[in-house]
Design an enzyme around this catalytic site. Structure first.
Site, PDB file in Angstrom:
ATOM      1  N   CYS A 183      13.023  68.342 -10.707  1.00  0.00           N
ATOM      2  CA  CYS A 183      13.566  67.822  -9.602  1.00  0.00           C
ATOM      3  C   CYS A 183      12.399  68.019  -8.460  1.00  0.00           C
ATOM      4  O   CYS A 183      10.993  67.451  -8.353  1.00  0.00           O
ATOM      5  CB  CYS A 183      14.831  68.110  -8.994  1.00  0.00           C
ATOM      6  SG  CYS A 183      15.586  66.538  -8.271  1.00  0.00           S
TER       7      CYS A 183
ATOM      8  N   ILE B 132      20.350  64.882  -9.238  1.00  0.00           N
ATOM      9  CA  ILE B 132      20.585  64.817  -7.482  1.00  0.00           C
ATOM     10  C   ILE B 132      19.425  64.545  -6.739  1.00  0.00           C
ATOM     11  O   ILE B 132      18.453  65.137  -6.680  1.00  0.00           O
ATOM     12  CB  ILE B 132      21.106  66.323  -7.289  1.00  0.00           C
ATOM     13  CG1 ILE B 132      22.016  66.852  -8.367  1.00  0.00           C
ATOM     14  CG2 ILE B 132      21.551  66.442  -5.808  1.00  0.00           C
ATOM     15  CD1 ILE B 132      22.656  68.415  -7.856  1.00  0.00           C
ATOM     16  N   ARG B 133      19.656  63.238  -5.966  1.00  0.00           N
ATOM     17  CA  ARG B 133      18.277  62.795  -5.213  1.00  0.00           C
ATOM     18  C   ARG B 133      17.048  62.922  -5.893  1.00  0.00           C
ATOM     19  O   ARG B 133      16.092  63.291  -5.512  1.00  0.00           O
ATOM     20  CB  ARG B 133      18.439  63.436  -3.796  1.00  0.00           C
ATOM     21  CG  ARG B 133      19.646  63.405  -3.036  1.00  0.00           C
ATOM     22  CD  ARG B 133      19.347  64.026  -1.495  1.00  0.00           C
ATOM     23  NE  ARG B 133      19.224  65.526  -1.679  1.00  0.00           N
ATOM     24  CZ  ARG B 133      18.189  66.173  -1.450  1.00  0.00           C
ATOM     25  NH1 ARG B 133      17.089  65.490  -1.017  1.00  0.00           N
ATOM     26  NH2 ARG B 133      18.183  67.566  -1.530  1.00  0.00           N
TER      27      ARG B 133
ATOM     28  N   ARG C 156       9.837  59.599  -5.105  1.00  0.00           N
ATOM     29  CA  ARG C 156      11.003  60.549  -4.616  1.00  0.00           C
ATOM     30  C   ARG C 156      12.266  59.758  -4.281  1.00  0.00           C
ATOM     31  O   ARG C 156      11.816  58.510  -4.007  1.00  0.00           O
ATOM     32  CB  ARG C 156      10.592  61.302  -3.434  1.00  0.00           C
ATOM     33  CG  ARG C 156       9.340  62.181  -3.572  1.00  0.00           C
ATOM     34  CD  ARG C 156       8.928  63.049  -2.430  1.00  0.00           C
ATOM     35  NE  ARG C 156      10.281  63.599  -1.368  1.00  0.00           N
ATOM     36  CZ  ARG C 156      10.449  63.758  -0.217  1.00  0.00           C
ATOM     37  NH1 ARG C 156       9.651  63.236   0.640  1.00  0.00           N
ATOM     38  NH2 ARG C 156      11.656  64.357   0.052  1.00  0.00           N
TER      39      ARG C 156
ATOM     40  N   GLY D   3      15.481  71.531  -5.081  1.00  0.00           N
ATOM     41  CA  GLY D   3      15.728  71.841  -3.687  1.00  0.00           C
ATOM     42  C   GLY D   3      15.221  70.508  -2.873  1.00  0.00           C
ATOM     43  O   GLY D   3      15.518  69.366  -3.084  1.00  0.00           O
ATOM     44  N   GLU D   4      14.475  70.935  -1.879  1.00  0.00           N
ATOM     45  CA  GLU D   4      13.741  69.827  -0.952  1.00  0.00           C
ATOM     46  C   GLU D   4      12.260  70.151  -1.189  1.00  0.00           C
ATOM     47  O   GLU D   4      11.601  71.158  -0.506  1.00  0.00           O
ATOM     48  CB  GLU D   4      14.504  70.198   0.481  1.00  0.00           C
ATOM     49  CG  GLU D   4      13.701  69.065   1.224  1.00  0.00           C
ATOM     50  CD  GLU D   4      13.736  67.812   1.063  1.00  0.00           C
ATOM     51  OE1 GLU D   4      14.637  66.856   0.764  1.00  0.00           O
ATOM     52  OE2 GLU D   4      12.590  66.871   0.751  1.00  0.00           O
ATOM     53  N   SER D   5      11.583  69.225  -1.934  1.00  0.00           N
ATOM     54  CA  SER D   5      10.170  69.578  -1.814  1.00  0.00           C
ATOM     55  C   SER D   5       9.369  69.571  -0.829  1.00  0.00           C
ATOM     56  O   SER D   5       8.221  70.475  -0.775  1.00  0.00           O
ATOM     57  CB  SER D   5       9.648  68.411  -2.851  1.00  0.00           C
ATOM     58  OG  SER D   5       9.558  66.861  -2.127  1.00  0.00           O
TER      59      SER D   5
ATOM     60  N   HIS E 290      18.513  68.393 -13.390  1.00  0.00           N
ATOM     61  CA  HIS E 290      18.691  69.770 -13.025  1.00  0.00           C
ATOM     62  C   HIS E 290      19.061  70.644 -14.455  1.00  0.00           C
ATOM     63  O   HIS E 290      20.466  70.634 -14.327  1.00  0.00           O
ATOM     64  CB  HIS E 290      19.384  70.068 -12.202  1.00  0.00           C
ATOM     65  CG  HIS E 290      18.914  69.452 -10.653  1.00  0.00           C
ATOM     66  ND1 HIS E 290      18.205  70.585 -10.130  1.00  0.00           N
ATOM     67  CD2 HIS E 290      18.864  68.426 -10.054  1.00  0.00           C
ATOM     68  CE1 HIS E 290      17.883  69.888  -8.818  1.00  0.00           C
ATOM     69  NE2 HIS E 290      18.285  68.662  -8.747  1.00  0.00           N
TER      70      HIS E 290
ATOM     71  N   GLU F 276      19.276  73.575 -14.813  1.00  0.00           N
ATOM     72  CA  GLU F 276      19.837  74.847 -14.501  1.00  0.00           C
ATOM     73  C   GLU F 276      21.257  74.903 -14.130  1.00  0.00           C
ATOM     74  O   GLU F 276      21.883  75.648 -13.886  1.00  0.00           O
ATOM     75  CB  GLU F 276      18.894  75.432 -13.563  1.00  0.00           C
ATOM     76  CG  GLU F 276      18.793  74.890 -12.166  1.00  0.00           C
ATOM     77  CD  GLU F 276      18.140  73.460 -12.082  1.00  0.00           C
ATOM     78  OE1 GLU F 276      17.692  72.968 -13.158  1.00  0.00           O
ATOM     79  OE2 GLU F 276      17.905  72.992 -10.920  1.00  0.00           O
TER      80      GLU F 276
HETATM   81  N1  GLN Z   1      14.941  64.479  -2.946  1.00  0.00           N
HETATM   82  C1  GLN Z   1      14.412  65.892  -3.239  1.00  0.00           C
HETATM   83  C2  GLN Z   1      13.055  65.780  -2.821  1.00  0.00           C
HETATM   84  O1  GLN Z   1      12.357  64.924  -2.505  1.00  0.00           O
HETATM   85  C3  GLN Z   1      14.516  66.561  -4.571  1.00  0.00           C
HETATM   86  C4  GLN Z   1      15.882  66.597  -4.901  1.00  0.00           C
HETATM   87  C5  GLN Z   1      16.299  67.702  -5.743  1.00  0.00           C
HETATM   88  O2  GLN Z   1      15.393  68.497  -6.048  1.00  0.00           O
HETATM   89  N2  GLN Z   1      17.520  67.690  -6.225  1.00  0.00           N
HETATM   90  O3  GLN Z   1      12.451  67.027  -2.605  1.00  0.00           O
END
Ligand code: GLN
Length: 202
Positions: free
Chosen positions: A87, A148-149, A119, A55-57, A184, A186
């Site tokens: 992630c 993903i990112r 990151r 997600g977004e840390s 990921h 999942e």
């Molecule tokens: N770039 C996101 C972060 O820094 C992580 C991306 C992800 O969990 N898909 O949190």
């Protein structure tokens, strides 16, 4: 039959996808399970293991701090609670975090994994990609990994073992009870990594 109480940190991110993967993996290996979305400290005493989703840390970290479960979660992991971070989950486990663009950032994490992560190593959302990874720990057949990112792991120390790399960059590690991946698992429908984690938990 053993019933495994699987916690999933339920703040933000791909929580449902992990729930689905846990269900499928438990059915495959033939163990009973209960899934608990962990949002409050009380849930921590009911679980045998925990997954920290992607997600977004910064968002997940902020919500964890606000919920007050940070110290207890860290204590349980340090005492041996099996944890699997994917992630953003990996970022939240790492002891050191930097950002590809911003460099050293003071991002608060659980700080339980002897690793440094960078990151957003592979760029933005549009630079997301899939690739086949060789992960001998889960079998010979390559694993379709979705990035993903995603972060990469720039260094590991003490007991942290490298499980998989992508072009010499570390993307999957284990340190005792802690398993962490940049990608990921999942999202793929291939449950071998979840199966491997769940087998460590009972
Ligand atoms: N770039 C996101 C972060 O820094 C992580 C991306 C992800 O969990 N898909 O949190």
């Amino acid at each position: 039959m053993t019933t495994l109480k699987v916690g999933i940190l339920g703040m933000q991110g791909d929580i449902e996808e992990h729930e689905k993967a846990v269900m499928q993996a438990c059915n495959k290996i033939g163990i009973g399970y209960t899934i608990i979305r962990v949002k409050k400290g009380e849930s921590l005493k009911d679980i045998d293991c925990i997954i920290i989703p992607g997600g977004e840390s910064t968002v997940i970290g902020g919500l964890v701090l606000k919920s007050g479960i940070f110290p207890e979660l860290k204590k349980r992991i340090n005492e041996g609670l099996p944890v699997f971070g994917t992630c953003a989950g990996l970022i939240l486990l790492a002891k050191k975090v930097k950002d590809k663009v911003l460099g050293n950032i003071c991002q608060q994490t659980l700080g339980v994994l002897d690793a440094e992560v960078e990151r957003n190593h592979f760029g933005r959302q549009r630079e997301s990609f899939e690739t086949l990874l060789k992960i001998t720990l889960i079998g010979e057949e390559p694993f379709r990994a979705i990035f993903i990112r995603s972060p990469v792991i720039t260094s590991v120390w003490n007991n942290t073992e490298v499980i998989a790399t992508l072009e010499n960059k570390i993307v999957f590690v284990r340190e005792n009870n802690i398993l962490a991946a940049s990608f990921h698992p999942e999202l793929t429908g291939d449950t071998r990594i979840h199966e491997f984690f769940l087998k460590l938990c009972y």
